[in-house]
Design a protein around this motif. Sequence first.
Motif, mmCIF file in Angstrom:
data_model
loop_
_atom_site.group_PDB
_atom_site.id
_atom_site.type_symbol
_atom_site.label_atom_id
_atom_site.label_comp_id
_atom_site.label_asym_id
_atom_site.label_seq_id
_atom_site.Cartn_x
_atom_site.Cartn_y
_atom_site.Cartn_z
ATOM 1 N N VAL A 1 -64.924 -26.144 -55.599
ATOM 2 C CA VAL A 1 -66.387 -26.048 -55.577
ATOM 3 C C VAL A 1 -66.966 -26.610 -54.284
ATOM 4 O O VAL A 1 -67.869 -26.031 -53.680
ATOM 5 N N GLY A 2 -66.443 -27.757 -53.860
ATOM 6 C CA GLY A 2 -66.951 -28.389 -52.651
ATOM 7 C C GLY A 2 -68.151 -29.272 -52.939
ATOM 8 O O GLY A 2 -68.754 -29.219 -54.012
ATOM 9 N N PRO A 3 -68.544 -30.096 -51.971
ATOM 10 C CA PRO A 3 -69.674 -31.003 -52.164
ATOM 11 C C PRO A 3 -71.011 -30.264 -52.151
ATOM 12 O O PRO A 3 -71.119 -29.154 -51.631
ATOM 13 N N VAL A 4 -72.025 -30.906 -52.733
ATOM 14 C CA VAL A 4 -73.382 -30.363 -52.726
ATOM 15 C C VAL A 4 -74.049 -30.795 -51.419
ATOM 16 O O VAL A 4 -74.256 -31.985 -51.179
ATOM 17 N N MET A 5 -74.393 -29.823 -50.581
ATOM 18 C CA MET A 5 -74.989 -30.103 -49.271
ATOM 19 C C MET A 5 -76.495 -29.829 -49.306
ATOM 20 O O MET A 5 -76.990 -29.084 -50.155
ATOM 21 N N LEU A 6 -77.214 -30.446 -48.388
ATOM 22 C CA LEU A 6 -78.641 -30.174 -48.260
ATOM 23 C C LEU A 6 -78.833 -28.750 -47.759
ATOM 24 O O LEU A 6 -78.121 -28.286 -46.868
ATOM 25 N N SER A 7 -79.793 -28.058 -48.336
ATOM 26 C CA SER A 7 -80.031 -26.666 -47.949
ATOM 27 C C SER A 7 -80.940 -26.552 -46.728
ATOM 28 O O SER A 7 -81.034 -25.481 -46.127
ATOM 29 N N LYS A 8 -81.589 -27.658 -46.348
ATOM 30 C CA LYS A 8 -82.462 -27.659 -45.176
ATOM 31 C C LYS A 8 -82.102 -28.842 -44.280
ATOM 32 O O LYS A 8 -81.542 -29.832 -44.748
ATOM 33 N N PRO A 9 -82.437 -28.761 -42.985
ATOM 34 C CA PRO A 9 -82.118 -29.878 -42.075
ATOM 35 C C PRO A 9 -82.879 -31.147 -42.453
ATOM 36 O O PRO A 9 -83.958 -31.088 -43.050
ATOM 37 N N ARG B 1 -88.351 -34.036 -70.831
ATOM 38 C CA ARG B 1 -88.091 -32.617 -71.036
ATOM 39 C C ARG B 1 -87.427 -31.982 -69.819
ATOM 40 O O ARG B 1 -86.607 -31.068 -69.951
ATOM 41 N N VAL B 2 -87.757 -32.467 -68.637
ATOM 42 C CA VAL B 2 -87.202 -31.861 -67.432
ATOM 43 C C VAL B 2 -85.687 -32.051 -67.352
ATOM 44 O O VAL B 2 -84.981 -31.262 -66.703
ATOM 45 N N ASP B 3 -85.173 -33.069 -68.023
ATOM 46 C CA ASP B 3 -83.730 -33.338 -67.985
ATOM 47 C C ASP B 3 -82.931 -32.254 -68.711
ATOM 48 O O ASP B 3 -81.775 -32.001 -68.368
ATOM 49 N N LEU B 4 -83.540 -31.609 -69.708
ATOM 50 C CA LEU B 4 -82.843 -30.539 -70.419
ATOM 51 C C LEU B 4 -82.535 -29.383 -69.477
ATOM 52 O O LEU B 4 -81.430 -28.826 -69.485
ATOM 53 N N THR B 5 -83.516 -29.015 -68.640
ATOM 54 C CA THR B 5 -83.298 -27.948 -67.661
ATOM 55 C C THR B 5 -82.225 -28.355 -66.663
ATOM 56 O O THR B 5 -81.382 -27.533 -66.260
ATOM 57 N N TRP B 6 -82.219 -29.623 -66.266
ATOM 58 C CA TRP B 6 -81.208 -30.118 -65.320
ATOM 59 C C TRP B 6 -79.813 -29.946 -65.909
ATOM 60 O O TRP B 6 -78.888 -29.501 -65.229
ATOM 61 N N PHE B 7 -79.651 -30.302 -67.186
ATOM 62 C CA PHE B 7 -78.356 -30.146 -67.842
ATOM 63 C C PHE B 7 -77.965 -28.677 -67.950
ATOM 64 O O PHE B 7 -76.798 -28.314 -67.755
ATOM 65 N N MET B 8 -78.929 -27.816 -68.295
ATOM 66 C CA MET B 8 -78.634 -26.394 -68.455
ATOM 67 C C MET B 8 -78.163 -25.772 -67.144
ATOM 68 O O MET B 8 -77.337 -24.857 -67.139
ATOM 69 N N LYS B 9 -78.674 -26.284 -66.021
ATOM 70 C CA LYS B 9 -78.271 -25.778 -64.706
ATOM 71 C C LYS B 9 -77.120 -26.594 -64.111
ATOM 72 O O LYS B 9 -76.742 -26.388 -62.957
ATOM 73 N N LEU B 10 -76.584 -27.542 -64.918
ATOM 74 C CA LEU B 10 -75.449 -28.382 -64.484
ATOM 75 C C LEU B 10 -75.740 -29.083 -63.165
ATOM 76 O O LEU B 10 -74.855 -29.272 -62.331
ATOM 77 N N GLY B 11 -77.002 -29.475 -63.016
ATOM 78 C CA GLY B 11 -77.390 -30.226 -61.829
ATOM 79 C C GLY B 11 -77.366 -29.428 -60.549
ATOM 80 O O GLY B 11 -77.506 -30.000 -59.461
ATOM 81 N N GLY B 12 -77.184 -28.104 -60.652
ATOM 82 C CA GLY B 12 -77.111 -27.292 -59.437
ATOM 83 C C GLY B 12 -75.852 -27.537 -58.631
ATOM 84 O O GLY B 12 -75.805 -27.234 -57.439
ATOM 85 N N MET B 13 -74.800 -28.073 -59.295
ATOM 86 C CA MET B 13 -73.580 -28.426 -58.570
ATOM 87 C C MET B 13 -72.477 -27.386 -58.708
ATOM 88 O O MET B 13 -71.607 -27.292 -57.845
ATOM 89 N N VAL B 14 -72.485 -26.597 -59.793
ATOM 90 C CA VAL B 14 -71.428 -25.607 -60.009
ATOM 91 C C VAL B 14 -72.036 -24.334 -60.585
ATOM 92 O O VAL B 14 -73.188 -24.310 -61.022
ATOM 93 N N GLY B 15 -71.227 -23.278 -60.595
ATOM 94 C CA GLY B 15 -71.628 -22.030 -61.239
ATOM 95 C C GLY B 15 -72.703 -21.275 -60.479
ATOM 96 O O GLY B 15 -72.925 -21.480 -59.282
ATOM 97 N N LYS B 16 -73.404 -20.424 -61.211
ATOM 98 C CA LYS B 16 -74.404 -19.568 -60.575
ATOM 99 C C LYS B 16 -75.614 -20.346 -60.085
ATOM 100 O O LYS B 16 -76.402 -19.842 -59.275
ATOM 101 N N HIS B 17 -75.802 -21.579 -60.586
ATOM 102 C CA HIS B 17 -76.946 -22.384 -60.169
ATOM 103 C C HIS B 17 -76.609 -23.327 -59.013
ATOM 104 O O HIS B 17 -77.440 -24.163 -58.646
ATOM 105 N N LYS B 18 -75.402 -23.227 -58.457
ATOM 106 C CA LYS B 18 -74.991 -24.139 -57.382
ATOM 107 C C LYS B 18 -75.939 -24.029 -56.198
ATOM 108 O O LYS B 18 -76.237 -22.939 -55.704
ATOM 109 N N GLY B 19 -76.449 -25.168 -55.752
ATOM 110 C CA GLY B 19 -77.355 -25.209 -54.610
ATOM 111 C C GLY B 19 -78.812 -24.995 -54.948
ATOM 112 O O GLY B 19 -79.652 -24.950 -54.039
#
Length: 356
Positions: free
Chosen positions: A113-121, A208-226
């Motif tokens: 998967v690799g590390p989660v990098m910043l998408s902007k400078p 409530r916002v934490d539920l969405t974070w869990f559903m997207k797996l923190g944006g670290m893996v899968g289709k929500h990565k990044g």
Amino acid sequence: MFKRIKRTSLVMLSLMAALLLTFSFASNASESANKGSASVSEREITQLAGADFWRQVRQGEEGNTTSQFPEHGVLISTPGQTWYILKEKWMSPAGAIAIFGSISVVILAYIVVGPVMLSKPRTGRKIKRWSRLDRALHWSMAFTFLTLAFSGLMLVYGKHFLKPYIPTELWGFVIMLAKQYHNYLGPLFGVLLILILFKWWRKSIFSRVDLTWFMKLGGMVGKHKGTHPSAEFSNAGEKALFWLLIVVGSVVAFSGLVLDFPIFGQTRRDMELSNLVHMLSALILICGFVFHIYIGLFGMEGALEAMVTGEVDETWAKEHHDIWYDEVKDQSIEEDKAEIEGNEYKNRGASNEQSA
């Protein structure tokens, strides 16, 4: 790339298999030696006291003594064999597999998967995130937990992985040092746990916002990565880790105190149960913090510097904790307005004094 990943995975699995086989052979050898010494001791006691007496002792027959301890008449605790089997035959091997498995998972995650990098400078503008007290608590807990984990693992697995390869005198010193360090520093873990609970519990309340974070797996893996899902000062993963530390850590601390101070009428059953609970809860924490250490050191750009310097780049704050970033930004704007109004008020006052 996939061939390289496969080769790497194969090497890792081979190393794990070798370690587990080594552990199994060492355990079997140790078990055989213990059985041999136990049988010799049983034969000697049987010859001295007689078979009937030995049979009664094995069945829990009580004798006479002036001791006031709850189990004062029990010479040999036969049910203790159940504790020994659970500890040596089940808990120890399962714990080794769990720890090696957790380390293997994070290594594979880094490779695949690799590390989660910043998408902007980075903007270069810093935002204060952690105070000196926050960082002191974090690193004190990190040092205490890691050294206690290492000394505890030495007490459980050292006889398999270290004892056969070093001189007996050195092994005696190492295991004595590990035992004393674990016993004396253990209560400090409980104290730090209470301080961390009072310092950070407000930041770790789920919303409530934490539920969405869990559903997207923190944006670290899968289709929500990044994708960097929205988060408050602490994201859902950090909150879950915090409460894991508090709840399971409390079990570790309490069971450790029962083992540390056997002066309040604890029976052998109490000590055996506390030992098993202590081992299980400590293994859960160790496996959980393998992932925390991975994210902090390798898995996320900018995560480590936040806890080292106490500051984060504006881009990092905006992408990983956007709700907190908006709050800080609004607060900063209000503070700037208040400062400007204060300066204007001072300037008007100085002008009026000059006119007068």
